[in-house]
Design a protein around this motif. Structure first.
Motif, PDB file in Angstrom:
ATOM      1  N   LYS A   9      30.533   0.032  16.385  1.00  0.00           N
ATOM      2  CA  LYS A   9      32.128   0.421  15.902  1.00  0.00           C
ATOM      3  C   LYS A   9      32.789  -0.490  16.771  1.00  0.00           C
ATOM      4  O   LYS A   9      34.419  -0.789  16.376  1.00  0.00           O
ATOM      5  CB  LYS A   9      32.337   1.915  15.486  1.00  0.00           C
ATOM      6  N   CYS A  10      32.581  -0.165  18.414  1.00  0.00           N
ATOM      7  CA  CYS A  10      33.686  -1.209  18.919  1.00  0.00           C
ATOM      8  C   CYS A  10      33.961  -2.923  18.876  1.00  0.00           C
ATOM      9  O   CYS A  10      35.021  -3.022  18.739  1.00  0.00           O
ATOM     10  CB  CYS A  10      33.281  -0.498  19.787  1.00  0.00           C
ATOM     11  N   THR A  11      32.479  -3.391  18.452  1.00  0.00           N
ATOM     12  CA  THR A  11      31.999  -4.567  18.539  1.00  0.00           C
ATOM     13  C   THR A  11      33.601  -5.639  16.944  1.00  0.00           C
ATOM     14  O   THR A  11      33.112  -6.172  17.296  1.00  0.00           O
ATOM     15  CB  THR A  11      31.053  -5.429  18.249  1.00  0.00           C
ATOM     16  N   GLU A  14      33.242  -2.391  34.718  1.00  0.00           N
ATOM     17  CA  GLU A  14      34.675  -3.544  35.899  1.00  0.00           C
ATOM     18  C   GLU A  14      34.089  -4.712  35.254  1.00  0.00           C
ATOM     19  O   GLU A  14      33.737  -5.803  34.305  1.00  0.00           O
ATOM     20  CB  GLU A  14      33.345  -3.499  36.545  1.00  0.00           C
ATOM     21  N   GLY A  15      35.127  -4.710  34.695  1.00  0.00           N
ATOM     22  CA  GLY A  15      35.950  -5.898  34.129  1.00  0.00           C
ATOM     23  C   GLY A  15      35.412  -6.404  32.613  1.00  0.00           C
ATOM     24  O   GLY A  15      35.991  -5.156  31.801  1.00  0.00           O
ATOM     25  N   GLU A  16      34.947  -7.232  32.797  1.00  0.00           N
ATOM     26  CA  GLU A  16      33.630  -7.338  30.716  1.00  0.00           C
ATOM     27  C   GLU A  16      32.311  -7.516  31.050  1.00  0.00           C
ATOM     28  O   GLU A  16      31.297  -6.964  30.075  1.00  0.00           O
ATOM     29  CB  GLU A  16      33.808  -8.950  30.962  1.00  0.00           C
ATOM     30  N   LYS A  17      32.503  -6.010  31.997  1.00  0.00           N
ATOM     31  CA  LYS A  17      30.933  -6.228  32.640  1.00  0.00           C
ATOM     32  C   LYS A  17      30.447  -4.587  32.914  1.00  0.00           C
ATOM     33  O   LYS A  17      31.446  -3.913  33.367  1.00  0.00           O
ATOM     34  CB  LYS A  17      30.153  -6.643  34.113  1.00  0.00           C
ATOM     35  N   LEU A  18      29.147  -3.718  32.322  1.00  0.00           N
ATOM     36  CA  LEU A  18      28.975  -2.373  32.790  1.00  0.00           C
ATOM     37  C   LEU A  18      28.277  -2.495  33.460  1.00  0.00           C
ATOM     38  O   LEU A  18      26.894  -2.982  33.595  1.00  0.00           O
ATOM     39  CB  LEU A  18      28.706  -2.105  30.751  1.00  0.00           C
ATOM     40  N   VAL A  19      28.485  -1.311  34.407  1.00  0.00           N
ATOM     41  CA  VAL A  19      27.809  -1.812  35.906  1.00  0.00           C
ATOM     42  C   VAL A  19      27.264  -0.359  35.843  1.00  0.00           C
ATOM     43  O   VAL A  19      28.325   1.650  35.520  1.00  0.00           O
ATOM     44  CB  VAL A  19      28.949  -1.556  37.160  1.00  0.00           C
ATOM     45  N   LEU A  20      25.807   0.232  35.527  1.00  0.00           N
ATOM     46  CA  LEU A  20      25.125   0.990  35.399  1.00  0.00           C
ATOM     47  C   LEU A  20      24.418   1.750  36.697  1.00  0.00           C
ATOM     48  O   LEU A  20      23.620   0.216  37.356  1.00  0.00           O
ATOM     49  CB  LEU A  20      24.116   0.995  34.524  1.00  0.00           C
ATOM     50  N   SER A  21      24.116   2.527  37.444  1.00  0.00           N
ATOM     51  CA  SER A  21      24.164   2.239  38.609  1.00  0.00           C
ATOM     52  C   SER A  21      22.849   3.756  38.709  1.00  0.00           C
ATOM     53  O   SER A  21      23.087   5.316  38.124  1.00  0.00           O
ATOM     54  CB  SER A  21      25.328   2.692  40.024  1.00  0.00           C
ATOM     55  N   ALA A  22      21.947   3.750  39.193  1.00  0.00           N
ATOM     56  CA  ALA A  22      20.866   5.011  39.386  1.00  0.00           C
ATOM     57  C   ALA A  22      20.152   4.535  40.382  1.00  0.00           C
ATOM     58  O   ALA A  22      19.126   3.922  40.540  1.00  0.00           O
ATOM     59  CB  ALA A  22      20.088   5.297  37.529  1.00  0.00           C
ATOM     60  N   GLY A  23      20.334   5.752  40.919  1.00  0.00           N
ATOM     61  CA  GLY A  23      18.300   6.376  42.425  1.00  0.00           C
ATOM     62  C   GLY A  23      18.927   4.940  43.197  1.00  0.00           C
ATOM     63  O   GLY A  23      18.062   3.976  43.709  1.00  0.00           O
ATOM     64  N   GLY A  24      20.521   4.801  43.228  1.00  0.00           N
ATOM     65  CA  GLY A  24      20.711   3.155  44.202  1.00  0.00           C
ATOM     66  C   GLY A  24      20.648   2.263  43.824  1.00  0.00           C
ATOM     67  O   GLY A  24      20.734   1.321  44.852  1.00  0.00           O
ATOM     68  N   THR A  25      20.145   1.852  42.695  1.00  0.00           N
ATOM     69  CA  THR A  25      20.059   0.751  42.345  1.00  0.00           C
ATOM     70  C   THR A  25      21.423   0.381  41.647  1.00  0.00           C
ATOM     71  O   THR A  25      22.053   1.623  40.620  1.00  0.00           O
ATOM     72  CB  THR A  25      18.857   0.378  41.436  1.00  0.00           C
ATOM     73  N   LYS A  26      22.078  -0.920  41.554  1.00  0.00           N
ATOM     74  CA  LYS A  26      22.668  -1.477  40.385  1.00  0.00           C
ATOM     75  C   LYS A  26      22.069  -2.265  39.217  1.00  0.00           C
ATOM     76  O   LYS A  26      21.734  -2.780  39.621  1.00  0.00           O
ATOM     77  CB  LYS A  26      23.784  -1.656  41.027  1.00  0.00           C
ATOM     78  N   GLU A  27      23.052  -2.676  38.193  1.00  0.00           N
ATOM     79  CA  GLU A  27      22.543  -3.233  37.349  1.00  0.00           C
ATOM     80  C   GLU A  27      23.811  -3.400  36.567  1.00  0.00           C
ATOM     81  O   GLU A  27      24.864  -2.439  35.404  1.00  0.00           O
ATOM     82  CB  GLU A  27      21.847  -2.374  36.228  1.00  0.00           C
ATOM     83  N   GLU A  28      24.347  -4.766  36.166  1.00  0.00           N
ATOM     84  CA  GLU A  28      25.272  -5.061  35.398  1.00  0.00           C
ATOM     85  C   GLU A  28      25.676  -6.413  34.670  1.00  0.00           C
ATOM     86  O   GLU A  28      24.199  -6.938  33.984  1.00  0.00           O
ATOM     87  CB  GLU A  28      25.929  -6.283  36.589  1.00  0.00           C
ATOM     88  N   VAL A  29      25.496  -5.594  33.132  1.00  0.00           N
ATOM     89  CA  VAL A  29      25.203  -5.846  32.131  1.00  0.00           C
ATOM     90  C   VAL A  29      25.859  -6.132  30.994  1.00  0.00           C
ATOM     91  O   VAL A  29      27.627  -5.894  30.918  1.00  0.00           O
ATOM     92  CB  VAL A  29      24.405  -4.575  31.580  1.00  0.00           C
ATOM     93  N   PRO A  30      26.850  -7.098  30.746  1.00  0.00           N
ATOM     94  CA  PRO A  30      28.040  -7.532  29.805  1.00  0.00           C
ATOM     95  C   PRO A  30      28.326  -6.705  28.670  1.00  0.00           C
ATOM     96  O   PRO A  30      26.830  -6.105  28.447  1.00  0.00           O
ATOM     97  CB  PRO A  30      26.963  -9.154  28.924  1.00  0.00           C
ATOM     98  N   LYS A  31      29.649  -6.563  28.541  1.00  0.00           N
ATOM     99  CA  LYS A  31      29.985  -4.904  27.832  1.00  0.00           C
ATOM    100  C   LYS A  31      29.543  -4.961  26.841  1.00  0.00           C
ATOM    101  O   LYS A  31      28.648  -3.959  25.942  1.00  0.00           O
ATOM    102  CB  LYS A  31      31.309  -5.463  27.808  1.00  0.00           C
ATOM    103  N   GLU A  32      29.043  -6.414  26.255  1.00  0.00           N
ATOM    104  CA  GLU A  32      28.750  -6.723  24.188  1.00  0.00           C
ATOM    105  C   GLU A  32      28.141  -6.395  23.815  1.00  0.00           C
ATOM    106  O   GLU A  32      27.048  -5.502  23.174  1.00  0.00           O
ATOM    107  CB  GLU A  32      28.565  -8.064  23.778  1.00  0.00           C
ATOM    108  N   GLU A  33      25.863  -6.073  25.073  1.00  0.00           N
ATOM    109  CA  GLU A  33      25.216  -5.565  24.584  1.00  0.00           C
ATOM    110  C   GLU A  33      24.953  -4.106  24.336  1.00  0.00           C
ATOM    111  O   GLU A  33      24.317  -3.503  23.627  1.00  0.00           O
ATOM    112  CB  GLU A  33      24.401  -6.124  26.482  1.00  0.00           C
ATOM    113  N   LEU A  34      25.743  -3.314  25.433  1.00  0.00           N
ATOM    114  CA  LEU A  34      25.614  -1.577  25.277  1.00  0.00           C
ATOM    115  C   LEU A  34      26.924  -1.480  24.208  1.00  0.00           C
ATOM    116  O   LEU A  34      26.903  -0.660  23.989  1.00  0.00           O
ATOM    117  CB  LEU A  34      25.842  -1.407  26.544  1.00  0.00           C
TER     118      LEU A  34
END
Lengths: 327, 145
Positions: free
Chosen positions: A164-166, A140-160
């Motif tokens: 090769k993509c960087t 979502e935009g510049e954030k990666l959204v990881l959802s697992a078991g009802g919880t959501k985590e937003e992480v800046p894209k660069e971290e994960l």
């Protein structure tokens, strides 16, 4: 991000065409947000095609992996196209294969995906253990959204993002018949700083580094099997006469294997990073490949997989090539 | 240090049939004394030398490898040495990246009339390899059953 309904509609339309035999894409894996390659042969199968930041595989490998069986007497060879979904980096593999005349352009139909980057599963695993098997991932935009078991985590894209993509310079496919989304602007650059860093070390240092890595190798040959450029029918490592490298797993033979594998990709590696991704013992194979990529670019101003008209690097020469190393 | 200087390296040389082999031959017939560390393998052209030859020689006990061919433009097969030059440059840089000292893998142009140059080349290669000592990176282990 690619719109899924648009992707599936496009896939259905393509697979329904008379001259298309098969479509290679991505579909959700059994667990979590892992995906796996999908081989679609009819419009009904196209419904579960996806594209997420977890689509790490390079599908260009499958085009050359397919075994070409002899045609039976009285039968016509199936010359219909194979459609394949490719990201920017994967499209370079297609270009390089065609540059080497592995198959003619009209045998494939390329569905280009302008790619905003895929994740490195190892990085996800390290940061969020257990998420791989249960969660979902979306960009979502510049954030990666990881959802697992009802919880959501937003992480800046660069971290994960995968390494090769960087440093991806070709996010939009260089070759395509249909583009599944608007073109993506180049968002990174590659200065080969990591290779230059390594080059500065002393010979003993370098060898100590590689000795440890090569000692780990279990010779599973995953790196060769997954590589889109390793499609020789008669691979040098299977030859028995002459036997270039023995099959025993020891430092000397492992080194020989890695030298030959990397050398055979000199001026051909398109840096999709698949070899390193599949390595079960985490040998940084891309560091070997990137050394060649850097040299080839600096010495011969050549970049594999960017132009079908380019002749392969090592089957050409220029009279004015550098020779300051020659006595 | 004294021990290191006593070390006499094994050098494998791939010489092209038309220039370098004849050059080495000329050195012999002109009675030019050159170090006897070198083991010559004659190939038809320096373009025949697969970069894996270098790897294989180092693996099987060579301390240094030399590839020698005709000067650019003089190749008996017109272009063989140009191809060899490209391949060798990449291989040499790569081996250096892995930690094989660049003194071990050398390339030279020696023509059929350059017996004296052949001597100089061999002396230089020998000195270089002596400096870095025996090849112990990925030499194949010799098992005594």
């Amino acid at each position: 991000m690619v719109d899924l309904t648009k992707l599936r509609e496009m896939a259905k339309e393509v697979i329904s065409r008379e001259d298309v035999r098969e479509l290679i894409g991505y579909r959700p894996g059994t667990y979590g947000f892992r995906v796996r390659p999908a081989f679609v042969t009819g419009p009904d199968d196209a419904d579960d095609l996806v594209f997420t930041p977890a689509c790490v595989n390079n599908l260009a490998s499958y085009i050359v992996l397919e075994e070409k069986l002899p045609v039976k007497r009285g039968e016509e060879p199936d010359l219909r196209k194979v459609a394949v979904m490719v990201k920017g980096c994967d499209s370079r593999a297609l270009l390089q294969q065609m540059e080497e005349k592995a198959y003619p352009r009209e045998r494939i139909l390329v569905l280009g995906i302008p790619c905003t980057g895929v994740v490195d599963m190892a990085k996800v695993q390290a940061r969020f253990p257990d998420v791989l098997e249960v969660g979902e991932i979306a960009l979502e935009g510049e954030k990666l959204v990881l959802s697992a078991g009802g919880t959501k985590e937003e992480v800046p894209k660069e971290e994960l993002l995968a390494d090769k993509c960087t440093r991806c310079r070709y996010p939009t496919p260089l070759v395509y018949d249909e583009l599944l989304d608007a073109e993506v602007e180049r968002f990174a650059d590659d200065d080969y700083a990591d290779v230059a860093e390594m080059e500065k070390r002393s010979a003993a240092d370098k060898w100590a580094y590689w000795e440890e890595k090569f000692n780990r190798c279990i010779r599973c040959y995953s790196c060769r099997n997954v590589c889109p450029m390793c499609y020789c029918e008669d691979c040098v490592l299977l030859r028995l006469q002459p036997q270039w490298m023995r099959r025993s797993v020891d430092l000397s033979e492992n080194t020989a294997y890695h030298i030959s594998r990397a050398y055979h990709l000199a001026g051909r590696c398109i840096q999709c990073g698949e070899c390193q991704r599949v390595c079960p013992v985490d040998i940084p194979l891309m560091e070997l490949n990137r050394k060649f990529s850097k040299d080839v670019l600096e010495l011969y101003d050549y970049e594999p997989g960017t132009d079908v008209e380019n002749p392969p690097l090592l089957s050409t020469f220029k009279v004015e090539d550098r020779e300051d190393f020659i006595m | 240090m004294a021990e290191k200087n006593d070390f006499e390296p094994n050098i494998v040389a791939f010489l092209c049939n038309w220039c370098s082999y004849a050059g080495a031959d000329l050195a012999g017939t002109s009675r030019i004394q050159y170090p006897s560390n070198v083991r010559v393998i004659r190939v038809m052209c320096s373009g025949r030398v697969n970069p894996l030859f270098i790897m294989n020689a180092l693996q099987q006990g060579a301390d240094g490898v030399l590839i020698s061919g005709c000067h650019p433009g003089d190749c008996h097969y017109m272009q063989g040495n140009y191809y060899a030059r490209r391949r060798f440059n990449l291989m040499r840089n790569f081996l250096e990246h892995l930690g094989v000292e660049p003194q071990r893998v050398r390339m030279s142009w020696v023509s059929a009339s350059e017996g004296a140059k052949w001597k100089e080349v061999i002396e230089e290669v020998r000195e270089g390899v002596k400096e870095v000592g025996p090849m112990d990176q990925f030499k194949r282990r010799q098992l005594n059953w």
